[in-house]
Structures are given as structure tokens and as C-alpha cells.
Design a protein around this motif. Structure first.
Motif, PDB file in Angstrom:
ATOM      1  N   GLY A 187     -48.162 -69.363  20.737  1.00 13.66           N
ATOM      2  CA  GLY A 187     -46.966 -69.455  21.573  1.00 13.66           C
ATOM      3  C   GLY A 187     -46.471 -70.878  21.638  1.00 13.66           C
ATOM      4  N   THR A 188     -45.247 -71.056  22.103  1.00 10.74           N
ATOM      5  CA  THR A 188     -44.653 -72.396  22.151  1.00 10.74           C
ATOM      6  C   THR A 188     -44.228 -72.800  23.561  1.00 10.74           C
ATOM      7  OG1 THR A 188     -42.472 -71.484  21.633  1.00 10.74           O
ATOM      8  CG2 THR A 188     -43.824 -72.227  19.775  1.00 10.74           C
ATOM      9  N   LEU A 189     -44.545 -71.991  24.570  1.00  8.82           N
ATOM     10  CA  LEU A 189     -44.172 -72.290  25.958  1.00  8.82           C
ATOM     11  C   LEU A 189     -45.375 -72.110  26.866  1.00  8.82           C
ATOM     12  CD1 LEU A 189     -42.141 -72.766  28.307  1.00  8.82           C
ATOM     13  CD2 LEU A 189     -41.693 -70.300  28.260  1.00  8.82           C
ATOM     14  N   LYS A 190     -45.623 -73.103  27.706  1.00 10.80           N
ATOM     15  CA  LYS A 190     -46.665 -73.021  28.728  1.00 10.80           C
ATOM     16  C   LYS A 190     -46.084 -73.492  30.056  1.00 10.80           C
ATOM     17  CE  LYS A 190     -50.415 -71.934  26.247  1.00 10.80           C
ATOM     18  NZ  LYS A 190     -51.301 -70.784  26.521  1.00 10.80           N
ATOM     19  N   THR A 191     -46.485 -72.830  31.139  1.00  9.90           N
ATOM     20  CA  THR A 191     -46.071 -73.217  32.481  1.00  9.90           C
ATOM     21  C   THR A 191     -47.315 -73.360  33.354  1.00  9.90           C
ATOM     22  OG1 THR A 191     -43.968 -72.032  32.280  1.00  9.90           O
ATOM     23  CG2 THR A 191     -44.695 -72.600  34.499  1.00  9.90           C
ATOM     24  N   VAL A 192     -47.419 -74.489  34.049  1.00 11.96           N
ATOM     25  CA  VAL A 192     -48.515 -74.703  34.988  1.00 11.96           C
ATOM     26  C   VAL A 192     -47.934 -75.130  36.326  1.00 11.96           C
ATOM     27  CG1 VAL A 192     -50.168 -75.336  33.199  1.00 11.96           C
ATOM     28  CG2 VAL A 192     -48.829 -77.120  34.312  1.00 11.96           C
ATOM     29  N   ALA A 193     -48.729 -74.966  37.371  1.00 12.48           N
ATOM     30  CA  ALA A 193     -48.274 -75.341  38.704  1.00 12.48           C
ATOM     31  C   ALA A 193     -49.402 -76.015  39.470  1.00 12.48           C
ATOM     32  CB  ALA A 193     -47.777 -74.111  39.457  1.00 12.48           C
ATOM     33  N   TYR A 194     -49.005 -76.981  40.291  1.00 15.33           N
ATOM     34  CA  TYR A 194     -49.933 -77.611  41.234  1.00 15.33           C
ATOM     35  C   TYR A 194     -49.513 -77.125  42.605  1.00 15.33           C
ATOM     36  CZ  TYR A 194     -52.748 -81.214  43.524  1.00 15.33           C
ATOM     37  OH  TYR A 194     -53.682 -81.882  44.285  1.00 15.33           O
ATOM     38  N   GLU A 195     -50.340 -76.241  43.183  1.00 19.20           N
ATOM     39  CA  GLU A 195     -49.935 -75.574  44.414  1.00 19.20           C
ATOM     40  C   GLU A 195     -51.140 -75.320  45.308  1.00 19.20           C
ATOM     41  OE1 GLU A 195     -48.040 -72.215  42.634  1.00 19.20           O
ATOM     42  OE2 GLU A 195     -49.884 -71.075  42.426  1.00 19.20           O
ATOM     43  N   GLY A 196     -50.855 -74.870  46.523  1.00 20.33           N
ATOM     44  CA  GLY A 196     -51.902 -74.611  47.506  1.00 20.33           C
ATOM     45  C   GLY A 196     -51.555 -75.284  48.818  1.00 20.33           C
ATOM     46  N   GLU A 197     -52.564 -75.445  49.676  1.00 19.99           N
ATOM     47  CA  GLU A 197     -52.338 -76.113  50.950  1.00 19.99           C
ATOM     48  C   GLU A 197     -51.940 -77.568  50.717  1.00 19.99           C
ATOM     49  OE1 GLU A 197     -55.381 -75.699  53.911  1.00 19.99           O
ATOM     50  OE2 GLU A 197     -56.069 -73.796  53.082  1.00 19.99           O
ATOM     51  N   GLU A 198     -51.108 -78.073  51.602  1.00 17.35           N
ATOM     52  CA  GLU A 198     -50.659 -79.464  51.480  1.00 17.35           C
ATOM     53  C   GLU A 198     -51.853 -80.412  51.424  1.00 17.35           C
ATOM     54  OE1 GLU A 198     -47.918 -82.759  53.871  1.00 17.35           O
ATOM     55  OE2 GLU A 198     -47.944 -80.659  54.515  1.00 17.35           O
ATOM     56  N   GLY A 199     -51.855 -81.257  50.401  1.00 20.35           N
ATOM     57  CA  GLY A 199     -52.940 -82.205  50.238  1.00 20.35           C
ATOM     58  C   GLY A 199     -54.178 -81.629  49.586  1.00 20.35           C
ATOM     59  N   LEU A 200     -54.182 -80.313  49.336  1.00 19.85           N
ATOM     60  CA  LEU A 200     -55.344 -79.659  48.736  1.00 19.85           C
ATOM     61  C   LEU A 200     -54.902 -78.781  47.562  1.00 19.85           C
ATOM     62  CD1 LEU A 200     -57.192 -78.558  52.006  1.00 19.85           C
ATOM     63  CD2 LEU A 200     -57.809 -80.479  50.513  1.00 19.85           C
ATOM     64  N   GLY A 201     -53.969 -79.280  46.794  1.00 20.71           N
ATOM     65  CA  GLY A 201     -53.421 -78.503  45.692  1.00 20.71           C
ATOM     66  C   GLY A 201     -54.427 -78.282  44.578  1.00 20.71           C
ATOM     67  N   GLN A 202     -54.169 -77.234  43.779  1.00 12.96           N
ATOM     68  CA  GLN A 202     -54.982 -76.934  42.616  1.00 12.96           C
ATOM     69  C   GLN A 202     -54.080 -76.588  41.452  1.00 12.96           C
ATOM     70  OE1 GLN A 202     -57.625 -73.766  43.877  1.00 12.96           O
ATOM     71  NE2 GLN A 202     -59.215 -75.238  44.430  1.00 12.96           N
ATOM     72  N   TRP A 203     -54.558 -76.837  40.229  1.00 10.93           N
ATOM     73  CA  TRP A 203     -53.802 -76.516  39.035  1.00 10.93           C
ATOM     74  C   TRP A 203     -54.034 -75.064  38.644  1.00 10.93           C
ATOM     75  CZ3 TRP A 203     -50.033 -79.440  37.414  1.00 10.93           C
ATOM     76  CH2 TRP A 203     -50.072 -80.825  37.634  1.00 10.93           C
ATOM     77  N   VAL A 204     -52.952 -74.382  38.320  1.00 12.27           N
ATOM     78  CA  VAL A 204     -53.048 -73.001  37.830  1.00 12.27           C
ATOM     79  C   VAL A 204     -52.071 -72.839  36.674  1.00 12.27           C
ATOM     80  CG1 VAL A 204     -53.777 -71.996  40.034  1.00 12.27           C
ATOM     81  CG2 VAL A 204     -51.332 -72.170  39.502  1.00 12.27           C
ATOM     82  N   GLU A 205     -52.457 -71.996  35.712  1.00  9.15           N
ATOM     83  CA  GLU A 205     -51.534 -71.648  34.634  1.00  9.15           C
ATOM     84  C   GLU A 205     -50.783 -70.382  35.026  1.00  9.15           C
ATOM     85  OE1 GLU A 205     -51.429 -70.859  29.798  1.00  9.15           O
ATOM     86  OE2 GLU A 205     -53.292 -71.473  30.776  1.00  9.15           O
ATOM     87  N   LYS A 206     -49.490 -70.355  34.771  1.00 11.10           N
ATOM     88  CA  LYS A 206     -48.674 -69.226  35.188  1.00 11.10           C
ATOM     89  C   LYS A 206     -48.254 -68.383  33.991  1.00 11.10           C
ATOM     90  CE  LYS A 206     -46.102 -69.898  38.821  1.00 11.10           C
ATOM     91  NZ  LYS A 206     -45.029 -70.334  39.753  1.00 11.10           N
TER      92      LYS A 206
END
Length: 206
Positions: A187-206
Motif C-alpha cells: 500500500g502507499t497510504l498510512k494514517t496514525v494518530a496520537y490520542e488518548g487522555e490529555e498528557g497521556l497520549g498513545q500512538w495508534v495506526e488507523k
């Protein structure tokens, strides 16, 4: 070595989303949004270190490369090419001559995923640029000096992380900060997000 699926005409996109509740905290603490690309099995340069990131951040690139020479590798310093920079494609070879001039890349272009620099100058570090959002930026500098022939194999694997005051083109030691790694296989497209509680974010692939 097995053929690399990367092609010089391939176009890739990375979308990085930062949670709206994370932006204030991250920026107030001086965190930059960092991206690095793997070459020869390692991350040695921050390809992009943004301090002006927003909720949605898009990175686009093609397999467009340059090679250059640099006198030394120093963690934390910015890459500054000490020779001229020349365009190169998979399958091609450039020669750094005894005077320190990087010659035009020659040879047939292929899909091997590898290009070569023949170093006749002497002991020097060798680097690679790649276009990101239309601008050539460093993705790799050899951590040790090179003499003789060096091959380079960029792969479409990137790391995304957050680090304080880390600027574009900073030399690093294999990006050991916590983050998320992404391999573009099929594939040629990847999306990731840094999310979660404020100050306690985690990386996830979407």
C-alpha cells in the motif's frame, strides 16, 4: 538479495493526526513531531521535525534521491553536505572523486531498491537525501566514515515520534524514542494518530 518492491515512480503518503486535546500540552512542552525513514536498516537522521504541526499533518514523497559526502557524523548536529549533491536512482552509481567532487549518477535505472557510491576521495561519511513534500531533505548519514564502495538501500519504513526540540535534519542514533513504526507493504497510504487522555497520549495506526 531479493528485489525491493519500491519503485522510483511510486508515491507514498503518511497522515499523522494529533488529538486536539494533546496539542496545547505538547507544544507548551516543546515537543516536535518527528518522522524518520529507514536506510540500510537504521534511522540516522530526522527527515522532518515539525514544531508547527496541527491536528492533521500530511507527508508525501516519491522515491527521488540524492547522494552527498559529509565530513563527520555527530548525534544532535544538523546535516550539512560538504560535497555537492547529485540525483541518483535505483541501480545507478555515483563516484566521489579524489578531489571531493560527486560525479553524476550513471548506469541503468532498475527496481533493485539499491544505489551505490564509489568513494575515491578517502575517509568520509556518505549521506542520502529524499524529497519530502517536494523538497530534498536528508534521510541518512553513515554513522561511520566510509572508504571504497558503499551501497544504500532505503526501504519504505518510517518511524513517527514526538521529541523535545528535535529539528529537521538532526543526526540521531537510530531513533530510540518511543513512537510508532510503519512498513508500507502492498500500500502507499498510512494514517496514525496520537490520542488518548490529555498528557497521556498513545500512538495508534488507523
Amino acid at each position: 538479495m531479493s528485489p525491493n518492491p519500491n519503485k522510483n515512480d511510486s508515491s507514498y503518503t503518511l497522515i499523522v493526526e494529533i488529538g486536539n486535546n494533546q496539542l496545547d500540552t505538547l507544544k507548551a512542552s516543546g515537543f516536535n513531531l518527528c518522522v524518520a525513514k529507514k536506510v540500510n536498516g537504521a534511522y540516522t537522521v530526522v527527515w522532518s521535525g515539525k514544531d508547527d504541526y496541527l491536528h492533521k499533518n500530511t507527508f508525501n514523497w516519491n522515491e527521488d534521491y540524492q547522494v552527498f559526502g559529509q565530513n563527520n557524523f555527530q548525534v544532535g548536529a544538523l546535516v550539512e553536505a560538504d560535497t555537492n549533491e547529485v540525483n541518483i536512482a535505483y541501480g545507478q552509481t555515483s563516484t566521489l572523486d579524489k578531489a571531493g567532487l560527486m560525479g553524476p549518477a550513471t548506469g541503468p535505472i532498475d527496481h533493485s531498491g539499491i544505489f551505490t557510491v564509489i568513494n575515491k576521495f578517502g575517509k568520509i561519511c556518505l549521506g542520502v537525501n529524499q524529497k519530502l513534500n517536494g523538497t530534498f531533505l536528508p534521510i541518512f548519514v553513515s554513522p561511520t566514515v566510509v572508504s571504497g564502495t558503499a551501497t544504500f538501500e532505503p526501504i519504505v519504513e518510517v518511524k513517527v515520534w514526538l521529541q523535545m526540540n528535535m529539528k529537521t535534519s538532526t543526526m540521531i542514533f537510530n531513533a530510540d524514542e518511543p513512537g510508532i513504526e510503519l512498513t508500507y507493504s502492498g500500500g502507499t497510504l498510512k494514517t496514525v494518530a496520537y490520542e488518548g487522555e490529555e498528557g497521556l497520549g498513545q500512538w495508534v495506526e488507523k
